[in-house]
Design a protein around this motif. Sequence first.
Motif, PDB file in Angstrom:
ATOM      1  N   ASP A 122      31.242  81.621  66.849  1.00 36.55           N
ATOM      2  CA  ASP A 122      31.852  80.341  66.473  1.00 36.55           C
ATOM      3  C   ASP A 122      31.145  79.840  65.218  1.00 36.55           C
ATOM      4  OD1 ASP A 122      33.636  78.280  66.800  1.00 36.55           O
ATOM      5  OD2 ASP A 122      32.530  77.247  68.385  1.00 36.55           O
TER       6      ASP A 122
ATOM      7  N   THR B  63      35.491  82.625  65.092  1.00 35.06           N
ATOM      8  CA  THR B  63      36.247  81.374  65.144  1.00 35.06           C
ATOM      9  C   THR B  63      35.635  80.379  64.156  1.00 35.06           C
ATOM     10  OG1 THR B  63      34.895  80.787  67.065  1.00 35.06           O
ATOM     11  CG2 THR B  63      37.073  81.649  67.503  1.00 35.06           C
TER      12      THR B  63
ATOM     13  N   ASN C  98      36.225  76.027  62.396  1.00 33.57           N
ATOM     14  CA  ASN C  98      36.942  74.741  62.358  1.00 33.57           C
ATOM     15  C   ASN C  98      36.504  74.034  61.077  1.00 33.57           C
ATOM     16  OD1 ASN C  98      34.426  73.405  62.856  1.00 33.57           O
ATOM     17  ND2 ASN C  98      34.667  73.847  65.031  1.00 33.57           N
TER      18      ASN C  98
ATOM     19  N   GLN D  50      41.429  76.848  61.204  1.00 32.01           N
ATOM     20  CA  GLN D  50      42.121  75.801  61.968  1.00 32.01           C
ATOM     21  C   GLN D  50      43.005  74.939  61.065  1.00 32.01           C
ATOM     22  OE1 GLN D  50      40.114  73.894  65.404  1.00 32.01           O
ATOM     23  NE2 GLN D  50      39.930  72.121  64.062  1.00 32.01           N
TER      24      GLN D  50
ATOM     25  N   LYS E  31      44.128  78.671  64.324  1.00 34.50           N
ATOM     26  CA  LYS E  31      43.846  77.751  65.433  1.00 34.50           C
ATOM     27  C   LYS E  31      44.652  76.475  65.244  1.00 34.50           C
ATOM     28  CE  LYS E  31      39.741  76.899  66.607  1.00 34.50           C
ATOM     29  NZ  LYS E  31      38.402  76.293  66.355  1.00 34.50           N
TER      30      LYS E  31
ATOM     31  N   THR F 128      43.950  75.354  70.398  1.00 31.39           N
ATOM     32  CA  THR F 128      42.590  74.829  70.476  1.00 31.39           C
ATOM     33  C   THR F 128      42.606  73.367  70.911  1.00 31.39           C
ATOM     34  OG1 THR F 128      40.443  74.759  69.360  1.00 31.39           O
ATOM     35  CG2 THR F 128      42.349  74.117  68.030  1.00 31.39           C
TER      36      THR F 128
ATOM     37  N   SER G  54      41.586  78.195  73.358  1.00 30.53           N
ATOM     38  CA  SER G  54      40.206  77.705  73.449  1.00 30.53           C
ATOM     39  C   SER G  54      40.142  76.356  74.134  1.00 30.53           C
ATOM     40  CB  SER G  54      39.578  77.584  72.054  1.00 30.53           C
ATOM     41  OG  SER G  54      39.193  78.834  71.570  1.00 30.53           O
TER      42      SER G  54
ATOM     43  N   TYR H 116      37.854  73.486  75.547  1.00 25.97           N
ATOM     44  CA  TYR H 116      36.466  73.099  75.256  1.00 25.97           C
ATOM     45  C   TYR H 116      35.780  72.878  76.598  1.00 25.97           C
ATOM     46  CZ  TYR H 116      37.647  71.814  70.386  1.00 25.97           C
ATOM     47  OH  TYR H 116      38.047  71.800  69.088  1.00 25.97           O
TER      48      TYR H 116
ATOM     49  N   ILE I  13      33.371  67.041  72.620  1.00 21.33           N
ATOM     50  CA  ILE I  13      32.576  67.026  71.381  1.00 21.33           C
ATOM     51  C   ILE I  13      31.483  65.946  71.461  1.00 21.33           C
ATOM     52  CG2 ILE I  13      32.704  66.454  68.915  1.00 21.33           C
ATOM     53  CD1 ILE I  13      34.193  68.922  69.016  1.00 21.33           C
TER      54      ILE I  13
ATOM     55  N   HIS J  99      27.927  66.684  72.515  1.00 22.97           N
ATOM     56  CA  HIS J  99      26.970  67.336  71.608  1.00 22.97           C
ATOM     57  C   HIS J  99      26.050  66.302  70.962  1.00 22.97           C
ATOM     58  CE1 HIS J  99      28.653  71.451  71.599  1.00 22.97           C
ATOM     59  NE2 HIS J  99      29.794  70.830  71.837  1.00 22.97           N
TER      60      HIS J  99
ATOM     61  N   ALA K 176      35.213  77.430  74.142  1.00 21.59           N
ATOM     62  CA  ALA K 176      34.269  76.974  73.111  1.00 21.59           C
ATOM     63  C   ALA K 176      33.498  75.756  73.619  1.00 21.59           C
ATOM     64  CB  ALA K 176      35.053  76.601  71.852  1.00 21.59           C
ATOM     65  N   SER K 177      32.587  75.293  72.759  1.00 21.90           N
ATOM     66  CA  SER K 177      31.870  74.032  72.983  1.00 21.90           C
ATOM     67  C   SER K 177      30.944  74.039  74.206  1.00 21.90           C
ATOM     68  CB  SER K 177      32.889  72.880  73.092  1.00 21.90           C
ATOM     69  OG  SER K 177      32.246  71.667  72.796  1.00 21.90           O
TER      70      SER K 177
ATOM     71  N   THR L 137      33.414  82.286  72.859  1.00 20.67           N
ATOM     72  CA  THR L 137      32.935  82.116  71.486  1.00 20.67           C
ATOM     73  C   THR L 137      31.650  81.293  71.512  1.00 20.67           C
ATOM     74  OG1 THR L 137      33.534  81.639  69.199  1.00 20.67           O
ATOM     75  CG2 THR L 137      34.407  80.106  70.845  1.00 20.67           C
TER      76      THR L 137
HETATM   77  O1  LIG Z   1      37.831  76.052  69.292  1.00 17.66           O
HETATM   78  C1  LIG Z   1      36.959  76.750  68.837  1.00 17.66           C
HETATM   79  C2  LIG Z   1      37.057  78.235  68.852  1.00 17.66           C
HETATM   80  O2  LIG Z   1      38.347  78.658  69.000  1.00 17.66           O
HETATM   81  C3  LIG Z   1      35.707  76.201  68.266  1.00 17.66           C
HETATM   82  O3  LIG Z   1      35.546  76.526  66.921  1.00 17.66           O
HETATM   83  C4  LIG Z   1      35.606  74.693  68.480  1.00 17.66           C
HETATM   84  O4  LIG Z   1      36.289  74.033  67.446  1.00 17.66           O
HETATM   85  C5  LIG Z   1      34.158  74.236  68.531  1.00 17.66           C
HETATM   86  O5  LIG Z   1      33.393  75.032  69.381  1.00 17.66           O
HETATM   87  C6  LIG Z   1      34.092  72.822  69.006  1.00 17.66           C
HETATM   88  O6  LIG Z   1      34.690  71.993  68.102  1.00 17.66           O
HETATM   89  C7  LIG Z   1      32.696  72.336  69.216  1.00 17.66           C
HETATM   90  O7  LIG Z   1      31.958  72.521  68.063  1.00 17.66           O
HETATM   91  P1  LIG Z   1      30.401  72.423  68.135  1.00 17.66           P
HETATM   92  O8  LIG Z   1      30.116  70.964  68.296  1.00 17.66           O
HETATM   93  O9  LIG Z   1      29.991  73.302  69.282  1.00 17.66           O
HETATM   94  O10 LIG Z   1      29.935  72.946  66.801  1.00 17.66           O
END
Ligand SMILES: O=C(CO)[C@@H](O)[C@H](O)[C@H](O)[C@H](O)COP(=O)(O)O
Length: 361
Positions: free
Chosen positions: A19, A37, A39, A94, A130, A154, A174, A176, A180, A183, A229-230, A249
């Motif tokens: 990721d 992957t 974003n 994305q 995505k 996603t 994906s 999550y 978010i 985090h 993800a996430s 991922t």
């Molecule tokens: O959806 C996917 C993979 O398909 C990810 O890239 C996803 O956007 C991210 O894991 C989430 O946005 C969380 O991002 P992060 O805070 O873990 O960096």
Amino acid sequence: MAGRTLLTRLDELCNVDVDDADIEFIKSLPLKPYNQTSNQAIITQAITSTTNRPILRDCIKNYGSQGWETVFERVSVRICANNVPLIMGRVLIQTSPKHIHDDMAIVNQCRRFAAAFEEAGVPRDRFAIKIPFTGSGAVASRTLNAEGIRTLATAVFCLEQAIAASQSGCLLISPYFNEIAAHFDPALRPNVVDTALEHPMSPRIIQMLEAFKTFYTETGEEQPIMVIASHLSPEEVLAMAELGCQHVTVSQDNYRQLIASPDESPATTRTKPTHPYAGLSTPERLQSLAQKDPLSGTEKNGLAASLDTDYVAQNGKILDAAIERDYVATKRMNDAMKFFTEWEEKAKQIIEDGISKLSLT
Ligand SMILES: O=C(CO)[C@@H](O)[C@H](O)[C@H](O)[C@H](O)COP(=O)(O)O
């Protein structure tokens, strides 16, 4: 066995994706990731790295007259295209959070991405796009998958989105595992010991996997492959294998921790699934999760999704209504789109500064 780490273990159980789009990081990994992957946050961080500065400069020079968005799209494709030889499957970018309620804007942006990948020499089976999975995202995905531009659903938080991802022919999906906001705010992190059994998102993941298994068994048609993800920790990443996911991922931070942690558990007794759903069966100790939904409040029965409803119908309105009824899905989707919008704004600033500097030289 000497040298075994948690990443070695994960790699035995799941196809491991990355990721992140940072080429130096991907090159440094002890395994070849399956998919890459990304974003808006990942790409914006990649465009500011020294390695990618020449790509940014070149795209500003060639596309700056068409505005920052064209530059951002082109630079994203170029950065991901350079990673293709370093991975086994597909690179993913994305669509803009601006377009989440406009299916034609999503389709058009994906067609531009596909044309840019073609120009960069990346065949259609080595990339996917995505799409944040609103009603419009689902409608756009149905069109795009039918024309051979494969998509990943996603920002998936509820079972209705997963059913719609199947109904619109998505290649990948994906959900999550955490919102978010978790985090950034430790108070939002689930405090559990047994992740697969106790994490509040685990029941929804089991329900999505079982829905895909049912669709696959009944129709023989391929279903979206889970690429969750996430994650907030290596333990959460490893729990995806126990839930039954063929892929996962993994962020830079979790990769570093998996690599740094020796695997002290008994040898694995399973191998990774060769098909995402053909041999899938929920482990006995997790079977009760199919009937629970700790994320749903009193306002919604989280188990109300129906495998027989066409959630893509009425131009995506049925899916949007299902998301709106689900407080957790609505909040998490809004937070995610705010996060990606902030990063896209940062990219806009960097690119517009570059365009101004170029017009002065
Ligand atoms: O959806 C996917 C993979 O398909 C990810 O890239 C996803 O956007 C991210 O894991 C989430 O946005 C969380 O991002 P992060 O805070 O873990 O960096």
